[in-house]
Design a protein around this motif. Structure first.
Motif, PDB file in Angstrom:
ATOM      1  N   ILE A 315       0.844  -1.206   0.000  1.00  0.00           N
ATOM      2  CA  ILE A 315       0.000   0.000   0.000  1.00  0.00           C
ATOM      3  C   ILE A 315       0.872   1.246   0.000  1.00  0.00           C
ATOM      4  O   ILE A 315       0.648   2.187  -0.776  1.00  0.00           O
ATOM      5  N   LEU A 316       1.873   1.261   0.865  1.00  0.00           N
ATOM      6  CA  LEU A 316       2.761   2.420   0.943  1.00  0.00           C
ATOM      7  C   LEU A 316       3.533   2.624  -0.358  1.00  0.00           C
ATOM      8  O   LEU A 316       3.729   3.762  -0.803  1.00  0.00           O
ATOM      9  N   PRO A 321       5.524   6.339  -4.109  1.00  0.00           N
ATOM     10  CA  PRO A 321       6.579   5.645  -4.870  1.00  0.00           C
ATOM     11  C   PRO A 321       7.979   6.224  -4.657  1.00  0.00           C
ATOM     12  O   PRO A 321       8.950   5.646  -5.122  1.00  0.00           O
ATOM     13  N   ARG A 322       8.101   7.371  -4.003  1.00  0.00           N
ATOM     14  CA  ARG A 322       9.393   7.972  -3.702  1.00  0.00           C
ATOM     15  C   ARG A 322       9.430   8.389  -2.241  1.00  0.00           C
ATOM     16  O   ARG A 322       8.397   8.579  -1.598  1.00  0.00           O
ATOM     17  N   ILE A 353      20.370  12.399  -3.373  1.00  0.00           N
ATOM     18  CA  ILE A 353      19.121  11.838  -3.879  1.00  0.00           C
ATOM     19  C   ILE A 353      19.377  10.969  -5.106  1.00  0.00           C
ATOM     20  O   ILE A 353      20.420  11.051  -5.744  1.00  0.00           O
ATOM     21  N   GLU A 354      18.358  10.125  -5.415  1.00  0.00           N
ATOM     22  CA  GLU A 354      18.388   9.310  -6.623  1.00  0.00           C
ATOM     23  C   GLU A 354      16.951   9.020  -7.045  1.00  0.00           C
ATOM     24  O   GLU A 354      15.991   9.368  -6.337  1.00  0.00           O
ATOM     25  N   ASN A 355      16.787   8.385  -8.210  1.00  0.00           N
ATOM     26  CA  ASN A 355      15.468   7.986  -8.726  1.00  0.00           C
ATOM     27  C   ASN A 355      14.502   9.159  -8.818  1.00  0.00           C
ATOM     28  O   ASN A 355      13.344   9.054  -8.409  1.00  0.00           O
ATOM     29  N   GLU A 356      14.955  10.287  -9.325  1.00  0.00           N
ATOM     30  CA  GLU A 356      14.054  11.425  -9.525  1.00  0.00           C
ATOM     31  C   GLU A 356      12.984  11.065 -10.556  1.00  0.00           C
ATOM     32  O   GLU A 356      13.247  10.385 -11.540  1.00  0.00           O
ATOM     33  N   LEU A 357      11.769  11.509 -10.286  1.00  0.00           N
ATOM     34  CA  LEU A 357      10.656  11.278 -11.214  1.00  0.00           C
ATOM     35  C   LEU A 357       9.771  12.513 -11.215  1.00  0.00           C
ATOM     36  O   LEU A 357       9.484  13.082 -10.163  1.00  0.00           O
ATOM     37  N   GLU A 358       9.348  12.940 -12.404  1.00  0.00           N
ATOM     38  CA  GLU A 358       8.440  14.074 -12.491  1.00  0.00           C
ATOM     39  C   GLU A 358       7.500  13.893 -13.681  1.00  0.00           C
ATOM     40  O   GLU A 358       7.834  13.250 -14.665  1.00  0.00           O
ATOM     41  N   TYR A 485       6.600  15.789  -8.450  1.00  0.00           N
ATOM     42  CA  TYR A 485       8.054  15.615  -8.404  1.00  0.00           C
ATOM     43  C   TYR A 485       8.411  14.801  -7.164  1.00  0.00           C
ATOM     44  O   TYR A 485       7.976  15.111  -6.048  1.00  0.00           O
ATOM     45  N   GLY A 486       9.199  13.719  -7.362  1.00  0.00           N
ATOM     46  CA  GLY A 486       9.597  12.884  -6.233  1.00  0.00           C
ATOM     47  C   GLY A 486      11.001  12.347  -6.399  1.00  0.00           C
ATOM     48  O   GLY A 486      11.534  12.282  -7.512  1.00  0.00           O
ATOM     49  N   PHE A 487      11.605  11.941  -5.270  1.00  0.00           N
ATOM     50  CA  PHE A 487      12.958  11.395  -5.300  1.00  0.00           C
ATOM     51  C   PHE A 487      13.192  10.546  -4.052  1.00  0.00           C
ATOM     52  O   PHE A 487      12.477  10.673  -3.047  1.00  0.00           O
ATOM     53  N   ASP A 488      14.181   9.657  -4.125  1.00  0.00           N
ATOM     54  CA  ASP A 488      14.605   8.851  -2.978  1.00  0.00           C
ATOM     55  C   ASP A 488      15.826   9.490  -2.335  1.00  0.00           C
ATOM     56  O   ASP A 488      16.639  10.135  -3.018  1.00  0.00           O
ATOM     57  N   ILE A 489      15.959   9.317  -1.028  1.00  0.00           N
ATOM     58  CA  ILE A 489      17.055   9.914  -0.266  1.00  0.00           C
ATOM     59  C   ILE A 489      18.032   8.815   0.148  1.00  0.00           C
ATOM     60  O   ILE A 489      17.634   7.805   0.733  1.00  0.00           O
ATOM     61  N   ILE A 490      19.305   9.018  -0.145  1.00  0.00           N
ATOM     62  CA  ILE A 490      20.324   7.988   0.109  1.00  0.00           C
ATOM     63  C   ILE A 490      20.924   8.109   1.504  1.00  0.00           C
ATOM     64  O   ILE A 490      21.113   7.109   2.202  1.00  0.00           O
TER      65      ILE A 490
END
Length: 666
Positions: A315-316, A321-322, A353-358, A485-490
């Motif tokens: 669900i999360l 997704p980011r 950051i990585e996996n940026e999506l927009e 706009y989203g991204f993952d934090i390393i």
């Protein structure tokens, strides 16, 4: 002083003499007090409140303790009625021997005081002993950090004492009225007074089938999320009413059919059980229906909450997704300069950051009926929908597909059923629905109790006529051209991400208000996976914990209903079996008769509960999807496992109580 001592001794002798009934009743009282005390203590615990997601769990527990108190009152009244029925002959004898009803009331006072004091003290002491275990279970469910200290919310002790003191006072008043309103002869004969064999009322039987069928129909056909919220409650009430009506009639009809079958009825192992059941069908049916409803409630609570907890990470992942997500929009769209500005607010200089999506989309609301979409600013109708619009390039990129659209064509997803192949959008005209699509996992409209409408168009500029009418300052219609706009934090742990989200979120809101405090209508949101994970585990973990506690109460209630039913009927049937033994019935025949009764009647609640949960599953699946849970097979598997456990527990309990019945009648 001697009189007072006499009343106390008579009360204690009465409890000891009826220990088969009193011990389970007192144990049930202790358990109810313990469950309430633990839930109330956890709801006020500073340890839980300071945990991530703890406040959400505590809000649910505060609601849960009210449910427990209400159910405890209802159930203890139910068990107390069995005690009073068993004691009426004894009280009638006291009355005939010269005791006034005032004197009997004093005996009742001592009995209820002893029961209340034992239950309240025993329940609180047992609650204190088991509190830490319950806290550890809750902490595990909400993914909190385990502590090894015991910090009780001591203010819940007087609260628990007060609530159950009121319940026991009401039980005493009920018992007193029962004695005062019955004359001595009726008290003496109360235990031997059987019920007249009830007549089969076909009208009420058919009405019960209709009511139950309509409840099933609602569960199978409700589609609108708004309708489901009230529809599920209405369906549950109808199913309960229909169950009681059918069980009371169905038991009568079953006994009459079995009595008419000479090959079945005139056998030692069937004759006594069927003939005795025929004289107490009204009580039998109500008891069996109560067991069925309790088992169904257990299945609904455990299957739904367990399924969500087992699928919570999925669900999360769908919802967030980011790690961090920013959504920003205006009527005129988001410029590259605005995107860079928001991006700079969202990302600190030291953040890796990585996996940026927009991507861009249009967000709006509307009323959707018969293929017509009227955009609307307010929640004004049951047909209200949340609308998300993508262009075909964005849809293909995010969905991994290669769809194409011709002039005036759209792809469409609607959370309910839709007739027709066209959609008319207010102020834009009519579009042809090329095909209906599955709900896109990337769509940001996951959080809604309303209907959902996803439209894929050739180009978002199709909606320009609406934005031109509104202008930047318009607010007649809730509609925005959004940038997601989203991204993952390393380089940050989950707890550090929560702190970062809190700090930067405040700064982002301040900057947004400062920059756009010029009358321009805009929308901005800021989400953190780490922050929402805590809330989700707090909410659904709290629900599962509460579901476990309520299930324990319901199972215990069903067990006691079965037990009291067996014991009370055992005393009533003892004389019949005594006569049958004098004319040749053996103890082996008695055991066969008991097993026949189980196969004839007492498996019905489990079978009916399985039917109820089967018809409830479609609406439960739809409601779980509103929470983001999409794994239907997991839900069905968990439900089947819960049903299997209930069947095993029910069978074991019936076997144990049947032994008590056997000892009495043999």
């Amino acid at each position: 002083m001697k009189k007072r001592g006499l009343y106390r001794r008579l009360a204690m002798n009465g409890i000891r003499g009826n220990r088969q009934l009193y011990i389970p009743h007192i144990l049930a009282c202790i358990s109810m007090v313990m469950l309430y005390f633990i839930i109330a203590s956890l709801a006020e615990s500073d340890v839980i409140r300071l945990m991530s997601g703890g406040e959400m769990a505590q809000e649910l527990l505060k609601l849960g303790k009210g449910v427990i108190a209400l159910f405890a009152a209802i159930f203890l009244f139910y068990t107390n009625s069995f005690l009073m029925k068993r004691r009426q002959k004894e009280f009638g004898l006291y009355n005939v021997l010269g005791m006034s009803k005032r004197n009997i009331a004093r005996i009742l006072i001592w009995e209820h005081v002893f029961t209340a004091v034992t239950a309240i003290i025993g329940g609180i002491v047992l609650g204190i002993i088991l509190y830490k275990l319950a806290e550890l279970v809750l902490v595990q469910l909400i993914s909190g950090d385990v502590t090894f200290t015991i910090e009780l919310a001591w203010q819940t002790i007087p609260e628990t004492v007060l609530i159950f003191a009121i319940i026991f006072l009401l039980l005493f008043v009920f018992s007193l009225l029962k004695v005062r309103l019955t004359n001595p002869i009726e008290l003496l004969k109360s235990e031997s007074m059987g019920e007249k064999p009830p007549k089969a009322n076909w009208f009420f039987g058919l009405l019960g089938a209709v009511v139950l069928g309509f409840g099933y129909y609602l569960a199978l056909t409700l589609e609108s999320p708004m309708e489901m919220m009230l529809g599920f409650l209405l369906a549950a009430v109808l199913v309960m009413i229909g169950t009681y009506m059918l069980f009371m009639l169905g038991s009568v009809l079953m006994c009459k059919i079995m009595q008419k079958s000479k090959h079945y009825y005139y056998k030692p192992n069937h004759f006594v059980s069927v003939s005795s059941m025929a004289y107490r069908m009204k009580r039998n049916g109500a008891g069996l229906a109560s067991i069925c409803i309790l088992l169904t409630a257990v299945l609904v609570m455990l299957s739904s909450t367990s399924s969500i907890m087992m699928g919570i990470e999925d669900i999360l992942e769908d919802f967030y997704p980011r790690d961090l997500i920013v959504q920003f929009g205006t009527h005129s769209g988001v410029t590259d300069e605005q995107k860079e500005l928001v991006r700079s607010f969202a990302i600190d200089d030291d953040l890796e950051i990585e996996n940026e999506l927009e991507y861009e989309y249009i967000m709006t609301n509307g009323i959707f009926t018969d293929g017509n979409l009227a955009l609307d600013y307010l929640y004004t109708d049951d047909d209200y929908v949340k609308v998300c619009v993508f262009d075909i390039d964005t849809y293909n990129r995010l969905n991994g597909s290669s769809e194409t659209l011709g002039n005036g064509e759209v792809l469409l997803y609607y959370s309910e059923s839709m007739d027709g192949s066209e959609i008319n959008i207010d102020k834009l005209g009519t579009f042809t629905v090329k095909s209906e699509i599955e709900y896109p996992s990337f769509c940001p409209l996951n959080h809604t109790i309303y209907g959902m409408l996803v439209i894929v168009v050739d180009d978002l500029d199709v909606f320009n006529p609406i934005f031109e009418i509104l202008g930047d300052n318009g607010n007649e219609i809730y509609i925005y051209r959004m940038w997601w706009y989203g991204f993952d934090i390393i380089n940050l742990s989950e707890s550090e991400q929560r702190s970062y989200f809190s700090r930067r979120g405040v700064e982002l809101e301040k900057e947004a208000f400062a920059l756009y405090n010029t009358g321009i209508n805009y929308y901005i949101s800021w989400d953190s996976l780490a922050e929402n994970r805590s809330d989700y585990y707090g909410m659904f973990g709290g629900l599962l914990f509460l579901g476990i506690f309520l299930s324990l109460m319901f199972v215990m209630s069903a067990v006691l209903i079965i037990y009291y039913k067996q014991i009370s009927e055992g005393f009533e049937d003892a004389s019949r079996f005594e006569i049958m033994q004098k004319v040749g019935m053996t103890k082996a025949d008695i055991r066969k008769s008991i097993n026949s009764q189980m196969l004839s009647v007492f498996l019905l609640p489990v079978v009916m509960a399985a039917v109820h949960i089967a018809f409830a599953s479609p609406i439960m699946i739809k409601m779980l999807k509103m929470c983001g849970f999409m794994n239907t097979w997991l839900f069905l598997g968990v439900t089947a496992a819960c049903l299997g456990v209930v069947v095993v527990v029910y069978t074991v309990v019936y076997k144990i109580t049947s032994e008590a019945y056997f000892r009495i009648v043999s």
